[in-house]
Design an enzyme around this catalytic site. Structure first.
Site, mmCIF file in Angstrom:
data_model
loop_
_atom_site.group_PDB
_atom_site.id
_atom_site.type_symbol
_atom_site.label_atom_id
_atom_site.label_comp_id
_atom_site.label_asym_id
_atom_site.label_seq_id
_atom_site.Cartn_x
_atom_site.Cartn_y
_atom_site.Cartn_z
ATOM 1 N N HIS A 60 0.840 -1.306 -0.017
ATOM 2 C CA HIS A 60 -0.094 0.078 0.138
ATOM 3 C C HIS A 60 0.940 1.387 -0.034
ATOM 4 O O HIS A 60 1.749 1.251 0.711
ATOM 5 C CB HIS A 60 -0.710 0.074 1.239
ATOM 6 N N ARG A 67 -1.057 -4.813 -6.347
ATOM 7 C CA ARG A 67 -0.920 -6.250 -6.413
ATOM 8 C C ARG A 67 0.529 -6.575 -7.131
ATOM 9 O O ARG A 67 0.808 -5.895 -8.286
ATOM 10 C CB ARG A 67 -1.993 -6.832 -7.101
#
Length: 317
Positions: free
Chosen positions: A100, A195
């Site tokens: 993140h 991802r």
């Protein structure tokens, strides 16, 4: 103002299982329930109120109606958004390797804030593992090469997990929840996820799920984790109940309580309390609760009592 019971928002990601339905009693027609969003004002899923004066209304609408400072607390004025998002996560399969961004990058690139989070392990199978940072420090170029050469798993730090472990996942930490883990997650109110690796899986459309390699390389801290995998505080006895500080940072403070009789809490003008019932049953004042229930206690509510035999997690800002 009254204490608000919240309806969870349920998500059916491909790695989810059935424990949130079977163990926590969440009602859903979904085959898999990967996540229950237990406190959320995020655009991707907003809690509604269960019962009382505001029955059926979205929590963020109630906050707007009453006033952020009054219901969320004066500390919330430091945040231009509702400050936290709290989830229950059932990983029947491995989650993707992901990272993140921090606030600066996320605001500039995604138009929302970054995501620092904690994981508190509620349960885990004997062979459960997760990914938490890197084994050794590497360069961003070496990280990129490992992704492209399919050797990423060789450089990541894999950790065997057990019930009671606590992971502080600072923005920029490469991580992944492994299969066989049940987790309570407290995080910044953000859904920005990059991802990196997904085990070659395909989504519901039959196509490989999208990777975000450039962004991941941009934001990742390619070092071993700097935090212990345990709660910040030691268990403390409070009149026969046990309190443990899970984490305290500038974003949120989280405690776990093992309640065996009754214990009194209080909110002041600074912050609300969020109560997540992760085991057992009891009452909050005159409201009965069970495992899986979620309550928002407004700022400046004053004293309230939790009684029964239960395990709860209380979050404030």
């Amino acid at each position: 103002m009254e204490i608000l019971k919240l309806n969870p928002v349920l998500k059916d990601y491909i790695w989810g299982g059935e424990r949130l339905k079977n163990d926590f009693g969440f009602k859903s027609n979904l085959d898999k329930v990967a996540e229950g969003w237990m406190l959320s004002c995020h655009k991707d899923g907003k809690n509604t109120i269960d019962g009382g004066e505001y029955d059926g209304q979205a929590l963020d609408d109630v906050i707007e109606k009453i006033g952020k400072e009054k219901i969320v607390g004066t500390r919330s004025l430091e945040f231009p958004y509702f400050p936290v998002l709290i989830k229950l996560i059932d990983a029947k399969d491995n989650l993707s390797i992901q990272v993140h961004p921090d606030n600066d990058y996320a605001q500039r690139v995604e138009g929302e804030f970054g995501k620092t989070e904690i994981w508190y392990v509620l349960d885990a199978t004997d062979d459960a593992q997760l990914v938490y940072g890197f084994k050794d420090e590497i360069t961003s170029e070496e990280f990129k090469n490992a992704i492209e050469n399919n050797t990423l798993m060789d450089v990541l730090n894999r950790v065997k997990v057990k019930k009671g472990d606590l992971f502080f996942i600072e923005a920029g930490t490469v991580h992944a929840i492994g299969k066989g883990t049940l987790i309570a997650e407290i995080q910044q109110n953000s859904n920005s996820t990059y991802r990196v690796y997904d085990y070659g899986r395909v989504g519901a459309d039959g196509k490989p799920r999208e990777l975000h390699i450039k962004k991941a390389v941009d934001v990742s801290v390619t070092k071993p984790p700097k935090y212990d995998i345990k709660p910040m505080g030691e268990p403390e006895d409070i009149n026969g109940n046990v309190a443990t500080l899970l984490t305290e940072c500038d974003l949120f403070t989280v405690h776990r309580y093992d309640v065996s009789n009754s214990i009194t809490f209080k909110t002041d003008e600074k912050s609300f309390n969020h109560i997540l019932v992760v085991d057992g049953n009891g009452k909050i004042n005159d409201k009965s609760f069970k495992k899986g229930d979620s309550f928002f206690v407004p700022a400046n509510f004053g004293e309230y009592e939790i009684s029964g035999k239960c395990e709860i997690i209380i979050t404030k800002i």
